[in-house]
Every structure is written in structure tokens, then in C-alpha cells.
Enzyme design. Structure first.
Site, PDB file in Angstrom:
ATOM      1  N   ARG A 177     -51.309-160.400   4.221  1.00 15.08           N
ATOM      2  CA  ARG A 177     -50.587-160.737   5.471  1.00 15.08           C
ATOM      3  C   ARG A 177     -51.666-161.046   6.549  1.00 15.08           C
ATOM      4  NH1 ARG A 177     -50.245-156.946   9.398  1.00 15.08           N
ATOM      5  NH2 ARG A 177     -51.600-155.347   9.006  1.00 15.08           N
ATOM      6  N   ASP A 183     -54.152-151.880   8.062  1.00 11.71           N
ATOM      7  CA  ASP A 183     -54.957-151.727   6.738  1.00 11.71           C
ATOM      8  C   ASP A 183     -55.815-150.445   6.955  1.00 11.71           C
ATOM      9  OD1 ASP A 183     -54.554-154.288   5.705  1.00 11.71           O
ATOM     10  OD2 ASP A 183     -55.672-155.177   7.236  1.00 11.71           O
ATOM     11  N   ASP A 190     -59.077-155.813   3.744  1.00 10.59           N
ATOM     12  CA  ASP A 190     -57.392-155.983   3.797  1.00 10.59           C
ATOM     13  C   ASP A 190     -56.627-155.444   2.554  1.00 10.59           C
ATOM     14  OD1 ASP A 190     -57.844-157.377   5.929  1.00 10.59           O
ATOM     15  OD2 ASP A 190     -58.303-159.159   4.915  1.00 10.59           O
TER      16      ASP A 190
END
Length: 118
Positions: free
Chosen positions: A59, A68, A102
């Protein structure tokens, strides 16, 4: 239990129990959160904000890395599902650039489909 995130600079989110009658205060971003002293909750499912997502369910967030860091921290000790709610128009055709920090979502729900990672 329903809980709301409380952000702290460069740290995983803290989640505090929310009830309709609980006392709230605005955080540094102007977002209403349960006041200090509210019960801390460790969530099993997180609704994660996003601006866009790709086929891998990576995303584009809001740039601070809160979710994250939080997902990485939660997943060290337990399973935590990350779900994004979005419009189909926010799905991007190209893969988003990512960094090792991420973390992809588990599902993205739009008005057209429930997306799972490919």
C-alpha cells in the site's frame, strides 16, 4: 473489543480500548483518541489506512511508517491480520516501489471485490 490507534513519533502504534462513552482528546494530528490511562489493547485485526494498493497488496500510506512498524512488532509474537478498505479506483496497475520495512496487507476490501495478494 474495539480499539483506536494512538500514534507516537517513530514508534509502533499503541491501541486503546474505545467505547461510546469514553473520554477522548485530539492528538498532534487533530485525530480524536482515547485519553491517556485508557485500557491498552493488543489487536488481532487492524484496519489500515491507504491511499493506493497494488496486486501484492502493498500500500501507499501516509508516509510516517506507523502501521509497518506496528505490524512488524505485533507479528513478532502473534498473528495480526491487516485489512485495507479502499475504492477500486485506488488500485494501481503498476507494482508500488517498496522497502524491506514495508509490510503487505492480508486483504483489501473494495466496493467491487475482496483482494488477496497475488
Amino acid at each position: 473489543a474495539v480499539c483506536l490507534p494512538v500514534s507516537k513519533k517513530d514508534a509502533p502504534l499503541e491501541f486503546r480500548r474505545w467505547r461510546p462513552e469514553c473520554a477522548m482528546k485530539a492528538d498532534a494530528f487533530g485525530v480524536e483518541t482515547p485519553v491517556d490511562g485508557a485500557e491498552i489493547v493488543v489487536p488481532q485485526v487492524l484496519v489500515v489506512p491507504l491511499l493506493g494498493f497494488d496486486a501484492r497488496l502493498h500500500r501507499l500510506g501516509y508516509g510516517a511508517g506507523h502501521y509497518d512498524r506496528t505490524l512488524a512488532d505485533l507479528r513478532k509474537t502473534r498473528e495480526a491480520m491487516a485489512v485495507g478498505f479502499s475504492y477500486e479506483a485506488q488500485r494501481v496497475a503498476e507494482l508500488l516501489p517498496t522497502f524491506p520495512t514495508d509490510i503487505a496487507l492480508d486483504l483489501v476490501v473494495t466496493e467491487a471485490a475482496v483482494h488477496t495478494p497475488r
